[in-house]
Write a protein that holds these residues in place. Sequence first.
Motif, PDB file in Angstrom:
ATOM      1  N   ALA A 107      20.089  53.238  25.807  1.00 32.38           N
ATOM      2  CA  ALA A 107      21.039  53.532  26.884  1.00 32.38           C
ATOM      3  C   ALA A 107      21.759  54.820  26.488  1.00 32.38           C
ATOM      4  O   ALA A 107      22.000  55.070  25.307  1.00 32.38           O
ATOM      5  CB  ALA A 107      22.023  52.388  27.053  1.00 32.38           C
ATOM      6  N   PRO A 108      22.138  55.672  27.451  1.00 29.50           N
ATOM      7  CA  PRO A 108      22.535  57.049  27.125  1.00 29.50           C
ATOM      8  C   PRO A 108      23.919  57.193  26.520  1.00 29.50           C
ATOM      9  O   PRO A 108      24.293  58.296  26.131  1.00 29.50           O
ATOM     10  CB  PRO A 108      22.447  57.762  28.477  1.00 29.50           C
ATOM     11  CG  PRO A 108      22.651  56.695  29.487  1.00 29.50           C
ATOM     12  CD  PRO A 108      22.039  55.453  28.901  1.00 29.50           C
ATOM     13  N   CYS A 109      24.707  56.144  26.426  1.00 27.91           N
ATOM     14  CA  CYS A 109      25.988  56.225  25.728  1.00 27.91           C
ATOM     15  C   CYS A 109      26.327  54.839  25.190  1.00 27.91           C
ATOM     16  O   CYS A 109      25.674  53.852  25.519  1.00 27.91           O
ATOM     17  CB  CYS A 109      27.103  56.744  26.640  1.00 27.91           C
ATOM     18  SG  CYS A 109      27.375  55.735  28.067  1.00 27.91           S
ATOM     19  N   ALA A 110      27.347  54.784  24.337  1.00 34.48           N
ATOM     20  CA  ALA A 110      27.773  53.530  23.701  1.00 34.48           C
ATOM     21  C   ALA A 110      29.278  53.400  23.913  1.00 34.48           C
ATOM     22  O   ALA A 110      30.071  53.740  23.046  1.00 34.48           O
ATOM     23  CB  ALA A 110      27.415  53.554  22.222  1.00 34.48           C
ATOM     24  N   PRO A 111      29.691  52.928  25.094  1.00 33.56           N
ATOM     25  CA  PRO A 111      31.108  52.974  25.465  1.00 33.56           C
ATOM     26  C   PRO A 111      31.965  51.967  24.709  1.00 33.56           C
ATOM     27  O   PRO A 111      31.476  50.943  24.233  1.00 33.56           O
ATOM     28  CB  PRO A 111      31.078  52.623  26.963  1.00 33.56           C
ATOM     29  CG  PRO A 111      29.863  51.773  27.123  1.00 33.56           C
ATOM     30  CD  PRO A 111      28.854  52.337  26.155  1.00 33.56           C
ATOM     31  N   SER A 112      33.295  52.262  24.640  1.00 34.51           N
ATOM     32  CA  SER A 112      34.233  51.255  24.120  1.00 34.51           C
ATOM     33  C   SER A 112      34.461  50.172  25.166  1.00 34.51           C
ATOM     34  O   SER A 112      34.833  49.060  24.834  1.00 34.51           O
ATOM     35  CB  SER A 112      35.557  51.911  23.714  1.00 34.51           C
ATOM     36  OG  SER A 112      36.342  52.279  24.827  1.00 34.51           O
ATOM     37  N   LYS A 113      34.257  50.505  26.436  1.00 34.54           N
ATOM     38  CA  LYS A 113      34.386  49.508  27.507  1.00 34.54           C
ATOM     39  C   LYS A 113      33.640  49.978  28.751  1.00 34.54           C
ATOM     40  O   LYS A 113      33.413  51.170  28.938  1.00 34.54           O
ATOM     41  CB  LYS A 113      35.856  49.229  27.845  1.00 34.54           C
ATOM     42  CG  LYS A 113      36.645  50.446  28.245  1.00 34.54           C
ATOM     43  CD  LYS A 113      38.126  50.115  28.338  1.00 34.54           C
ATOM     44  CE  LYS A 113      39.004  51.354  28.408  1.00 34.54           C
ATOM     45  NZ  LYS A 113      38.947  52.229  27.225  1.00 34.54           N
ATOM     46  N   ILE A 114      33.300  49.003  29.590  1.00 34.44           N
ATOM     47  CA  ILE A 114      32.707  49.261  30.900  1.00 34.44           C
ATOM     48  C   ILE A 114      33.697  48.709  31.918  1.00 34.44           C
ATOM     49  O   ILE A 114      33.965  47.501  31.936  1.00 34.44           O
ATOM     50  CB  ILE A 114      31.357  48.537  31.069  1.00 34.44           C
ATOM     51  CG1 ILE A 114      30.395  48.895  29.933  1.00 34.44           C
ATOM     52  CG2 ILE A 114      30.743  48.838  32.431  1.00 34.44           C
ATOM     53  CD1 ILE A 114      29.232  47.917  29.814  1.00 34.44           C
ATOM     54  N   ASN A 148      38.430  56.198  27.049  1.00 32.57           N
ATOM     55  CA  ASN A 148      37.957  56.957  25.897  1.00 32.57           C
ATOM     56  C   ASN A 148      36.698  57.729  26.267  1.00 32.57           C
ATOM     57  O   ASN A 148      35.916  57.282  27.115  1.00 32.57           O
ATOM     58  CB  ASN A 148      37.621  56.006  24.736  1.00 32.57           C
ATOM     59  CG  ASN A 148      38.842  55.302  24.208  1.00 32.57           C
ATOM     60  OD1 ASN A 148      39.911  55.896  24.120  1.00 32.57           O
ATOM     61  ND2 ASN A 148      38.686  54.039  23.850  1.00 32.57           N
ATOM     62  N   PRO A 149      36.458  58.862  25.598  1.00 29.69           N
ATOM     63  CA  PRO A 149      35.210  59.591  25.837  1.00 29.69           C
ATOM     64  C   PRO A 149      34.005  58.672  25.617  1.00 29.69           C
ATOM     65  O   PRO A 149      33.955  57.921  24.633  1.00 29.69           O
ATOM     66  CB  PRO A 149      35.255  60.719  24.790  1.00 29.69           C
ATOM     67  CG  PRO A 149      36.715  60.931  24.539  1.00 29.69           C
ATOM     68  CD  PRO A 149      37.343  59.563  24.641  1.00 29.69           C
ATOM     69  N   GLY A 150      33.081  58.720  26.554  1.00 25.78           N
ATOM     70  CA  GLY A 150      31.899  57.863  26.488  1.00 25.78           C
ATOM     71  C   GLY A 150      32.047  56.556  27.235  1.00 25.78           C
ATOM     72  O   GLY A 150      31.072  55.819  27.385  1.00 25.78           O
ATOM     73  N   ASP A 151      33.260  56.242  27.696  1.00 30.22           N
ATOM     74  CA  ASP A 151      33.426  55.022  28.499  1.00 30.22           C
ATOM     75  C   ASP A 151      32.672  55.132  29.827  1.00 30.22           C
ATOM     76  O   ASP A 151      32.411  56.232  30.323  1.00 30.22           O
ATOM     77  CB  ASP A 151      34.912  54.739  28.762  1.00 30.22           C
ATOM     78  CG  ASP A 151      35.589  54.046  27.587  1.00 30.22           C
ATOM     79  OD1 ASP A 151      34.897  53.666  26.629  1.00 30.22           O
ATOM     80  OD2 ASP A 151      36.826  53.886  27.638  1.00 30.22           O
ATOM     81  N   VAL A 152      32.351  53.972  30.393  1.00 30.65           N
ATOM     82  CA  VAL A 152      31.507  53.908  31.596  1.00 30.65           C
ATOM     83  C   VAL A 152      32.283  53.228  32.714  1.00 30.65           C
ATOM     84  O   VAL A 152      32.934  52.192  32.495  1.00 30.65           O
ATOM     85  CB  VAL A 152      30.212  53.118  31.286  1.00 30.65           C
ATOM     86  CG1 VAL A 152      29.420  52.834  32.554  1.00 30.65           C
ATOM     87  CG2 VAL A 152      29.343  53.897  30.299  1.00 30.65           C
TER      88      VAL A 152
END
Length: 265
Positions: free
Chosen positions: A53-60, A227-231
């Motif tokens: 998956a293209p990112c690893a978020p702290s939260k969705i 946060n950066p990378g969150d979805v």
Amino acid sequence: MAQRYVRVKTNQEQVYYGLLQLDRSVGVFNAPPWLGGQLTDIDLKPDTYSLLAPCAPSKIVAVGKNYLKHAVEMGTPVPREPLLFLKPPTTIIADEEAIKYPKQSIRVDYEGELALIIGGLAKGEALRARCKDLSPELARQVIWGYTIANDVTARDLQKKDGQWTRAKGFDTFCPLGPWIVRELASEAQLKTFLNENDTPSQSASISEMVFPPEVLVSYISQIMTLNPGDVILTGTPEGIGSLSIGDRVTVEIEGIGSLSNYVTA
Ligand code: MG
């Protein structure tokens, strides 16, 4: 074609962010691109990695009933403010991975959705790299890119529980990807296909959203730091339906590509 930002795992189990080239090789970044990562001279050949998956978020953070016709098909009014819920990051799977049908449910639905990837504010606003209390104008600037998601939902458990955490939170219930693009047409079409059907089960323009992306991000940032990378999942259009073990479900968004997953027991 737009630049395709990917996250990959090499055959040696190293994880990198990168740019997918037309010949399927991947140029590797030294950090996530939304944190200012730069291309290195590492180039991965096509058979030396697999796509994650293209990112690893702290939260969705997900939004319910954000298309009028979907609210109607659910027999409910459109919310007057965005209706938010969370999916844990452990729901995420990549393109071509399996959605696992939970034993607790007898009704699991697909929900094709546009996903937003959060970055940070541009230089000069470095102190606000973590996004909080943003105006819609600033919110537009922190949407780093776009990808495709499937907000898989155990519909029976959603109704039974009232709370949505269990229904939306099973492992594998957030297919995401296959890559991120930076630009998206405001009228881009979203379509969901089941198995070999040529006729889409869902077909809508993302311009039909009740609350557009910058309003959603601004609204969410009044509640929690992004946060950066969150979805952010922006809601599903009309045409949801159930999945069975053995099914394949494919969500396409014009200008991004397609996300395809199959269902196992
Ligand atoms: Mg949804």
